[in-house]
Design a protein around this motif. Structure first.
Motif, PDB file in Angstrom:
ATOM      1  N   PHE A  70       0.830  -1.203   0.000  1.00 24.65           N
ATOM      2  CA  PHE A  70       0.000   0.000   0.000  1.00 24.65           C
ATOM      3  C   PHE A  70       0.869   1.260   0.000  1.00 24.65           C
ATOM      4  O   PHE A  70       0.649   2.178  -0.787  1.00 24.65           O
ATOM      5  N   MET A  71       1.884   1.286   0.855  1.00 27.78           N
ATOM      6  CA  MET A  71       2.761   2.457   0.930  1.00 27.78           C
ATOM      7  C   MET A  71       3.519   2.658  -0.379  1.00 27.78           C
ATOM      8  O   MET A  71       3.698   3.796  -0.826  1.00 27.78           O
ATOM      9  N   GLU A  72       3.940   1.573  -1.016  1.00 23.67           N
ATOM     10  CA  GLU A  72       4.630   1.669  -2.301  1.00 23.67           C
ATOM     11  C   GLU A  72       3.706   2.263  -3.366  1.00 23.67           C
ATOM     12  O   GLU A  72       4.113   3.118  -4.153  1.00 23.67           O
ATOM     13  N   ILE A  73       2.460   1.822  -3.379  1.00 21.74           N
ATOM     14  CA  ILE A  73       1.477   2.345  -4.336  1.00 21.74           C
ATOM     15  C   ILE A  73       1.254   3.827  -4.101  1.00 21.74           C
ATOM     16  O   ILE A  73       1.267   4.631  -5.048  1.00 21.74           O
ATOM     17  N   VAL A  74       1.041   4.222  -2.868  1.00 18.43           N
ATOM     18  CA  VAL A  74       0.807   5.632  -2.541  1.00 18.43           C
ATOM     19  C   VAL A  74       2.002   6.475  -2.965  1.00 18.43           C
ATOM     20  O   VAL A  74       1.848   7.543  -3.564  1.00 18.43           O
ATOM     21  N   CYS A  75       3.199   5.993  -2.692  1.00 20.01           N
ATOM     22  CA  CYS A  75       4.415   6.721  -3.057  1.00 20.01           C
ATOM     23  C   CYS A  75       4.517   6.894  -4.573  1.00 20.01           C
ATOM     24  O   CYS A  75       4.816   7.991  -5.062  1.00 20.01           O
ATOM     25  N   GLU A  76       4.276   5.836  -5.324  1.00 18.42           N
ATOM     26  CA  GLU A  76       4.345   5.913  -6.789  1.00 18.42           C
ATOM     27  C   GLU A  76       3.309   6.893  -7.333  1.00 18.42           C
ATOM     28  O   GLU A  76       3.607   7.701  -8.224  1.00 18.42           O
ATOM     29  N   LEU A  77       2.092   6.824  -6.813  1.00 23.92           N
ATOM     30  CA  LEU A  77       1.046   7.736  -7.288  1.00 23.92           C
ATOM     31  C   LEU A  77       1.354   9.180  -6.909  1.00 23.92           C
ATOM     32  O   LEU A  77       1.079  10.103  -7.687  1.00 23.92           O
ATOM     33  N   ALA A  78       1.965   9.386  -5.743  1.00 25.72           N
ATOM     34  CA  ALA A  78       2.356  10.739  -5.343  1.00 25.72           C
ATOM     35  C   ALA A  78       3.473  11.261  -6.240  1.00 25.72           C
ATOM     36  O   ALA A  78       3.467  12.434  -6.627  1.00 25.72           O
ATOM     37  N   ASP A  79       4.423  10.402  -6.594  1.00 29.44           N
ATOM     38  CA  ASP A  79       5.478  10.799  -7.537  1.00 29.44           C
ATOM     39  C   ASP A  79       4.874  11.234  -8.869  1.00 29.44           C
ATOM     40  O   ASP A  79       5.259  12.261  -9.434  1.00 29.44           O
ATOM     41  N   ILE A  80       3.951  10.438  -9.382  1.00 25.09           N
ATOM     42  CA  ILE A  80       3.310  10.752 -10.668  1.00 25.09           C
ATOM     43  C   ILE A  80       2.566  12.078 -10.579  1.00 25.09           C
ATOM     44  O   ILE A  80       2.661  12.915 -11.482  1.00 25.09           O
ATOM     45  N   ALA A  81       1.827  12.275  -9.492  1.00 27.43           N
ATOM     46  CA  ALA A  81       1.071  13.521  -9.319  1.00 27.43           C
ATOM     47  C   ALA A  81       2.014  14.716  -9.228  1.00 27.43           C
ATOM     48  O   ALA A  81       1.736  15.776  -9.810  1.00 27.43           O
ATOM     49  N   LEU A  82       3.123  14.558  -8.535  1.00 21.69           N
ATOM     50  CA  LEU A  82       4.099  15.647  -8.397  1.00 21.69           C
ATOM     51  C   LEU A  82       4.724  15.981  -9.749  1.00 21.69           C
ATOM     52  O   LEU A  82       4.851  17.153 -10.106  1.00 21.69           O
ATOM     53  N   GLU A  83       5.100  14.957 -10.500  1.00 23.00           N
ATOM     54  CA  GLU A  83       5.663  15.187 -11.831  1.00 23.00           C
ATOM     55  C   GLU A  83       4.665  15.903 -12.730  1.00 23.00           C
ATOM     56  O   GLU A  83       5.027  16.826 -13.465  1.00 23.00           O
ATOM     57  N   SER A  84       3.419  15.489 -12.653  1.00 21.90           N
ATOM     58  CA  SER A  84       2.376  16.110 -13.467  1.00 21.90           C
ATOM     59  C   SER A  84       2.157  17.562 -13.065  1.00 21.90           C
ATOM     60  O   SER A  84       2.029  18.455 -13.921  1.00 21.90           O
ATOM     61  N   GLU A  85       2.135  17.807 -11.774  1.00 24.41           N
ATOM     62  CA  GLU A  85       1.895  19.160 -11.271  1.00 24.41           C
ATOM     63  C   GLU A  85       3.003  20.132 -11.667  1.00 24.41           C
ATOM     64  O   GLU A  85       2.740  21.271 -12.048  1.00 24.41           O
ATOM     65  N   TYR A  86       4.247  19.682 -11.584  1.00 27.55           N
ATOM     66  CA  TYR A  86       5.374  20.564 -11.879  1.00 27.55           C
ATOM     67  C   TYR A  86       5.859  20.472 -13.322  1.00 27.55           C
ATOM     68  O   TYR A  86       6.652  21.296 -13.765  1.00 27.55           O
ATOM     69  N   GLY A  87       5.415  19.448 -14.030  1.00 31.17           N
ATOM     70  CA  GLY A  87       5.799  19.299 -15.425  1.00 31.17           C
ATOM     71  C   GLY A  87       7.259  18.933 -15.642  1.00 31.17           C
ATOM     72  O   GLY A  87       7.823  19.216 -16.697  1.00 31.17           O
ATOM     73  N   ILE A  88       7.862  18.322 -14.633  1.00 32.23           N
ATOM     74  CA  ILE A  88       9.247  17.869 -14.755  1.00 32.23           C
ATOM     75  C   ILE A  88       9.363  16.465 -14.163  1.00 32.23           C
ATOM     76  O   ILE A  88       8.494  16.022 -13.410  1.00 32.23           O
ATOM     77  N   SER A  89      10.457  15.787 -14.494  1.00 32.45           N
ATOM     78  CA  SER A  89      10.648  14.426 -13.998  1.00 32.45           C
ATOM     79  C   SER A  89      11.079  14.445 -12.531  1.00 32.45           C
ATOM     80  O   SER A  89      11.624  15.438 -12.037  1.00 32.45           O
ATOM     81  N   ARG A  90      10.861  13.313 -11.879  1.00 34.71           N
ATOM     82  CA  ARG A  90      11.271  13.165 -10.480  1.00 34.71           C
ATOM     83  C   ARG A  90      12.773  13.396 -10.334  1.00 34.71           C
ATOM     84  O   ARG A  90      13.212  14.007  -9.358  1.00 34.71           O
ATOM     85  N   GLU A  91      13.537  12.938 -11.310  1.00 34.44           N
ATOM     86  CA  GLU A  91      14.989  13.081 -11.253  1.00 34.44           C
ATOM     87  C   GLU A  91      15.423  14.543 -11.153  1.00 34.44           C
ATOM     88  O   GLU A  91      16.458  14.856 -10.586  1.00 34.44           O
ATOM     89  N   GLU A  92      14.615  15.433 -11.707  1.00 30.32           N
ATOM     90  CA  GLU A  92      14.931  16.857 -11.644  1.00 30.32           C
ATOM     91  C   GLU A  92      14.557  17.475 -10.297  1.00 30.32           C
ATOM     92  O   GLU A  92      14.940  18.609 -10.010  1.00 30.32           O
ATOM     93  N   MET A  93      13.802  16.733  -9.495  1.00 31.66           N
ATOM     94  CA  MET A  93      13.338  17.243  -8.200  1.00 31.66           C
ATOM     95  C   MET A  93      14.151  16.726  -7.029  1.00 31.66           C
ATOM     96  O   MET A  93      13.885  17.090  -5.891  1.00 31.66           O
ATOM     97  N   ILE A  94      15.127  15.868  -7.306  1.00 34.86           N
ATOM     98  CA  ILE A  94      15.884  15.259  -6.215  1.00 34.86           C
ATOM     99  C   ILE A  94      17.366  15.613  -6.301  1.00 34.86           C
ATOM    100  O   ILE A  94      17.887  15.914  -7.365  1.00 34.86           O
ATOM    101  N   ASP A  95      17.999  15.555  -5.151  1.00 40.04           N
ATOM    102  CA  ASP A  95      19.437  15.825  -5.103  1.00 40.04           C
ATOM    103  C   ASP A  95      20.221  14.538  -5.363  1.00 40.04           C
ATOM    104  O   ASP A  95      19.633  13.486  -5.631  1.00 40.04           O
TER     105      ASP A  95
END
Length: 124
Positions: A70-95
């Protein structure tokens, strides 16, 4: 762990009521929810299906395994939502350590909480 055939997963998706699809995707238009599902990674689709099957009592998973899934699913969906909201890939949002920059971490946390609450309200 058994590998779930994608045809089985997609057939299951097509039988879901729109209100359940909306709770999973956060999208309240059936066509858009189906497009979201179409482009979701196969492993994410399989995880959602497996979690649903465990929640419905159709497969046996320990409470710990079910919670981890469940936590893995929530995390993946949150990543997708964040990428969609900001219009950039997750890799661009992390150090370089794989942590979100502060600018994105708070929003990820909010999205995670929203999605967790939404998925917790599904009755299979």
């Amino acid at each position: 762990m058994e590998i779930i055939q994608i045809a089985t997963v997609n057939k299951w998706w097509n039988t879901l009521a729109m209100d359940v699809k909306s709770l999973i995707t956060g999208i309240y238009d059936e066509d858009e929810a189906d497009v979201f599902w179409k482009y979701l990674f196969v492993s994410d689709k399989q995880n959602i299906y497996q979690w649903q099957q465990a929640e419905a009592g159709n497969i046996g998973l320990s409470e710990g395994d079910k919670h981890s899934l469940f936590m893995e699913i929530v995390c993946e969906l949150a990543d997708i939502a964040l990428e969609s909201e900001y219009g950039i890939s997750r890799e661009e949002m992390i150090d370089e350590n794989g942590s979100f920059y502060e600018k994105y971490q708070d929003r990820f946390n909010d999205l995670y909480d929203e999605i967790e609450e939404r998925l917790s309200n599904i009755n299979f």
